[in-house]
Design a protein around this motif. Structure first.
Motif, PDB file in Angstrom:
ATOM      1  N   ASN A 229       4.859   0.386   1.532  1.00  0.00           N
ATOM      2  CA  ASN A 229       4.391   1.679   1.047  1.00  0.00           C
ATOM      3  C   ASN A 229       5.022   2.802   1.862  1.00  0.00           C
ATOM      4  OD1 ASN A 229       2.637   3.349  -0.569  1.00  0.00           O
ATOM      5  ND2 ASN A 229       1.396   3.654   1.258  1.00  0.00           N
TER       6      ASN A 229
ATOM      7  N   ASN B 248      -4.889  -2.313  -3.745  1.00  0.00           N
ATOM      8  CA  ASN B 248      -3.590  -1.854  -4.197  1.00  0.00           C
ATOM      9  C   ASN B 248      -3.571  -1.972  -5.713  1.00  0.00           C
ATOM     10  OD1 ASN B 248      -0.917  -1.038  -4.325  1.00  0.00           O
ATOM     11  ND2 ASN B 248      -0.145  -3.118  -4.036  1.00  0.00           N
TER      12      ASN B 248
ATOM     13  N   THR C 145      -1.528  13.765   5.628  1.00  0.00           N
ATOM     14  CA  THR C 145      -2.947  13.952   5.314  1.00  0.00           C
ATOM     15  C   THR C 145      -3.817  13.731   6.549  1.00  0.00           C
ATOM     16  OG1 THR C 145      -2.570  13.256   3.030  1.00  0.00           O
ATOM     17  CG2 THR C 145      -4.841  13.180   3.827  1.00  0.00           C
ATOM     18  N   VAL C 146      -3.537  12.679   7.301  1.00  0.00           N
ATOM     19  CA  VAL C 146      -4.305  12.393   8.521  1.00  0.00           C
ATOM     20  C   VAL C 146      -4.149  13.533   9.528  1.00  0.00           C
ATOM     21  CG1 VAL C 146      -4.421  10.876  10.542  1.00  0.00           C
ATOM     22  CG2 VAL C 146      -4.340   9.897   8.241  1.00  0.00           C
TER      23      VAL C 146
ATOM     24  N   THR D 180       2.235  -2.293   5.279  1.00  0.00           N
ATOM     25  CA  THR D 180       0.927  -1.853   5.743  1.00  0.00           C
ATOM     26  C   THR D 180      -0.176  -2.642   5.050  1.00  0.00           C
ATOM     27  OG1 THR D 180      -0.475   0.096   6.059  1.00  0.00           O
ATOM     28  CG2 THR D 180       0.768  -0.003   4.026  1.00  0.00           C
TER      29      THR D 180
ATOM     30  N   ILE E  72       4.573   5.944   3.807  1.00  0.00           N
ATOM     31  CA  ILE E  72       3.364   6.430   4.477  1.00  0.00           C
ATOM     32  C   ILE E  72       3.430   7.902   4.885  1.00  0.00           C
ATOM     33  CG2 ILE E  72       2.717   4.141   5.329  1.00  0.00           C
ATOM     34  CD1 ILE E  72       3.750   5.164   8.119  1.00  0.00           C
TER      35      ILE E  72
ATOM     36  N   ASP F 282       3.015  10.657   3.152  1.00  0.00           N
ATOM     37  CA  ASP F 282       1.891  11.435   2.617  1.00  0.00           C
ATOM     38  C   ASP F 282       0.586  11.117   3.347  1.00  0.00           C
ATOM     39  OD1 ASP F 282       2.064   8.914   1.434  1.00  0.00           O
ATOM     40  OD2 ASP F 282       1.274   9.573  -0.489  1.00  0.00           O
ATOM     41  N   GLU F 283       0.384   9.844   3.684  1.00  0.00           N
ATOM     42  CA  GLU F 283      -0.817   9.476   4.430  1.00  0.00           C
ATOM     43  C   GLU F 283      -0.784  10.061   5.838  1.00  0.00           C
ATOM     44  OE1 GLU F 283       0.903   7.208   2.629  1.00  0.00           O
ATOM     45  OE2 GLU F 283      -0.547   6.280   1.271  1.00  0.00           O
TER      46      GLU F 283
END
Length: 159
Positions: free
Chosen positions: A64, A49, A72-73, A44, A66, A68-69
């Protein structure tokens, strides 16, 4: 009555479908100590970073996890759709309740944040900051829908 900044009522259903499952999943995974770094690892783009004990890198591609991202989104987008979608009968009183709930949620959220800043330290404080991402939306949803429930209950009791 004009409601300039509200989504149509149909968006509320989409918001609930995004918010509730992602909030529950995110809370469960966070509390269970799930390893987010090694799940759904993809390449990504990163503006910044900064890994521990490594030199900061800017504007590059990284590997990475992703999950958790993504959660969250989904929590944020779902929460925004729930909070800022019109009710079926949006009127001046509902707008007043919406405004009061938003102010109350803001005060309550930042009051809790101030309290935790003064009395909670280390990693538990980090978890509080993570939870704070969705806390204001959650506080608004709880208070606004409770006030709507009270309004509907009072209207039914009058009949």
């Amino acid at each position: 009555m004009k409601t300039h900044f509200l989504f149509p009522n149909s968006f509320k259903k989409i918001g609930w479908l995004l918010f509730v499952p992602s909030f529950i999943l995110g809370t469960y995974l966070l509390l269970s100590g799930f390893d987010f770094e090694n799940s759904f690892v993809v390449k990504t783009f990163a503006i910044v970073n900064d890994r521990l004990f490594n030199q900061s890198k800017y504007f590059n591609f990284i590997e990475n996890g992703i999950l958790d991202e993504l959660i969250t989104v989904l929590v944020i987008v779902g929460g925004i759709l729930v909070v800022f979608s019109k009710t079926k009968n949006e009127d001046e009183y509902i707008s007043k309740l919406r405004y009061e709930s938003l102010v109350w949620a803001t005060y309550f959220n930042f009051g809790l944040l101030l309290f935790t800043t003064l009395f909670i330290f280390g990693f538990p404080y980090f978890y509080i900051l993570i939870a704070n991402i969705a806390a204001m939306l959650l506080f608004f949803i709880i208070r606004f829908h409770y006030k709507i429930y009270q309004l509907n209950k009072a209207a039914n009791d009058d009949e």
